[in-house]
Scaffold this motif. Structure first.
Motif, short mmCIF file in Angstrom:
data_model
loop_
_atom_site.label_atom_id
_atom_site.label_comp_id
_atom_site.label_asym_id
_atom_site.label_seq_id
_atom_site.Cartn_x
_atom_site.Cartn_y
_atom_site.Cartn_z
N LYS A 6 7.79 17.01 18.00
CA LYS A 6 7.79 18.14 18.42
C LYS A 6 7.27 19.37 17.68
O LYS A 6 8.30 20.08 17.84
N SER A 13 4.19 15.48 16.17
CA SER A 13 3.81 16.30 16.70
C SER A 13 2.74 14.87 17.50
O SER A 13 1.66 14.96 17.42
N ASP A 42 14.18 14.99 18.03
CA ASP A 42 13.53 16.04 18.84
C ASP A 42 14.22 17.01 17.65
O ASP A 42 14.71 17.82 17.44
#
Length: 88
Positions: free
Chosen positions: A39, A68, A4
């Protein structure tokens, strides 16, 4: 392997543990590995730089992509890059 981009501990844990696990327990030492930063849609909250992750992937011989899952940006590219390296 996925981390992430907004949570540096996911990248650290990946570099400290998961990459070693993959290398140790893989039945095919020549398998294609990809590092994916997820992300990408939260760029303003980014804590892991693209340069840092890219350098790590390059040093390990991994493919690298940032994507993403929420917006689907670069998700298809991730699979295309990986499948493009797999030989039949």
């Amino acid at each position: 392997m996925v981390y992430d981009v907004t949570r540096p501990e996911t990248f650290t844990h990946l570099t400290d543990m998961w990459s070693k696990e993959v290398e140790q327990y893989s039945t095919n030492q020549d398998c294609i590995k990809i590092l994916a930063g997820n992300k990408l849609d939260k760029e303003s909250e980014r804590k892991v730089t693209k340069e840092e992750a890219s350098a790590y992937a390059k040093a390990k011989g991994y493919l690298f992509v940032e994507c993403s899952a929420k917006t689907r940006e670069n998700v298809e590219k991730c699979f295309q890059d990986l499948s493009g390296k797999v030989s039949i």
